[in-house]
Scaffold this motif. Sequence first.
Motif, PDB file in Angstrom:
ATOM      1  N   GLY A 130      -6.806   4.847  -4.182  1.00  0.00           N
ATOM      2  CA  GLY A 130      -6.211   3.766  -3.403  1.00  0.00           C
ATOM      3  C   GLY A 130      -4.934   4.179  -2.696  1.00  0.00           C
ATOM      4  O   GLY A 130      -4.557   5.346  -2.656  1.00  0.00           O
ATOM      5  N   LYS A 131      -4.243   3.199  -2.146  1.00  0.00           N
ATOM      6  CA  LYS A 131      -2.998   3.445  -1.422  1.00  0.00           C
ATOM      7  C   LYS A 131      -1.904   3.875  -2.403  1.00  0.00           C
ATOM      8  O   LYS A 131      -1.596   3.166  -3.351  1.00  0.00           O
ATOM      9  CB  LYS A 131      -2.557   2.181  -0.681  1.00  0.00           C
ATOM     10  N   VAL A 132      -1.312   5.048  -2.149  1.00  0.00           N
ATOM     11  CA  VAL A 132      -0.238   5.578  -2.985  1.00  0.00           C
ATOM     12  C   VAL A 132       1.013   5.688  -2.125  1.00  0.00           C
ATOM     13  O   VAL A 132       0.993   6.302  -1.070  1.00  0.00           O
ATOM     14  CB  VAL A 132      -0.609   6.960  -3.564  1.00  0.00           C
ATOM     15  N   THR A 133       2.117   5.088  -2.583  1.00  0.00           N
ATOM     16  CA  THR A 133       3.387   5.146  -1.866  1.00  0.00           C
ATOM     17  C   THR A 133       4.407   5.869  -2.737  1.00  0.00           C
ATOM     18  O   THR A 133       4.569   5.535  -3.911  1.00  0.00           O
ATOM     19  CB  THR A 133       3.914   3.722  -1.570  1.00  0.00           C
ATOM     20  N   ASP A 157       0.935  -0.519 -11.686  1.00  0.00           N
ATOM     21  CA  ASP A 157       0.988  -0.367 -10.235  1.00  0.00           C
ATOM     22  C   ASP A 157       2.370   0.021  -9.721  1.00  0.00           C
ATOM     23  O   ASP A 157       2.560   0.220  -8.534  1.00  0.00           O
ATOM     24  CB  ASP A 157       0.505  -1.635  -9.533  1.00  0.00           C
ATOM     25  N   ASP A 200       2.837   2.381  -6.562  1.00  0.00           N
ATOM     26  CA  ASP A 200       4.117   2.722  -5.950  1.00  0.00           C
ATOM     27  C   ASP A 200       4.944   3.579  -6.902  1.00  0.00           C
ATOM     28  O   ASP A 200       5.162   3.184  -8.057  1.00  0.00           O
ATOM     29  CB  ASP A 200       4.880   1.441  -5.609  1.00  0.00           C
ATOM     30  N   HIS A 214      -6.370   0.938  -7.134  1.00  0.00           N
ATOM     31  CA  HIS A 214      -5.474  -0.129  -6.692  1.00  0.00           C
ATOM     32  C   HIS A 214      -4.246   0.527  -6.074  1.00  0.00           C
ATOM     33  O   HIS A 214      -3.963   1.692  -6.340  1.00  0.00           O
ATOM     34  CB  HIS A 214      -5.068  -1.007  -7.875  1.00  0.00           C
ATOM     35  N   PRO A 215      -3.498  -0.189  -5.264  1.00  0.00           N
ATOM     36  CA  PRO A 215      -2.258   0.380  -4.720  1.00  0.00           C
ATOM     37  C   PRO A 215      -1.277   0.706  -5.851  1.00  0.00           C
ATOM     38  O   PRO A 215      -1.202  -0.011  -6.844  1.00  0.00           O
ATOM     39  CB  PRO A 215      -1.698  -0.738  -3.838  1.00  0.00           C
TER      40      PRO A 215
END
Length: 168
Positions: free
Chosen positions: A153-156, A90, A122, A119-120
């Motif tokens: 999912g959330k990608v930063t 992650d 980073d 899943h998120p």
Amino acid sequence: SEWEIVLGCDLDFGGEVLTEPLRFGGFKSFDGNNKVITNVVLNYIYIDEEFVSVGLFDELPSTKDLTLTNVTVTSDSTSAGVLAGALTGDSYSNIEILDSSASGVGYIGGMIGFGNFLHPIDFSGIQILRTDLSLFGNNSGSVGGIGGYIGGGKVTVSGSTVSGLDAS
């Protein structure tokens, strides 16, 4: 698994040609320990769906503090990235990919070919410099700096640079 791999020294493959990606086998994380992996070629021929996505590593857990220089990945599988075919962790931070290349028939990326994250995840401090990415064959696909495709999912992404990229 709770195990972490820590790279203890720089690895110069001296132009060695690998025919399949390196495997981690369920480790929780990979600490590059500010070391460099250099001068390696992966020339993977897709057989019996063993690896659908390829890179220097097949699947990579959360990874930090690693540099790849002069790494070449060529594959006729669905996707190819210089670093890994798939990411299972992650967090990916302080990773440099320099003077490298990836080519294939589907999704092609400077770091990964394809990532559909449930899943998120980073990405921080990713540097992809002077790297060539190419898509060949009659298949549809895409080419991108960090990944050929990143979704789910959330990608930063923060503090990251893609520069000197040659994509075709």
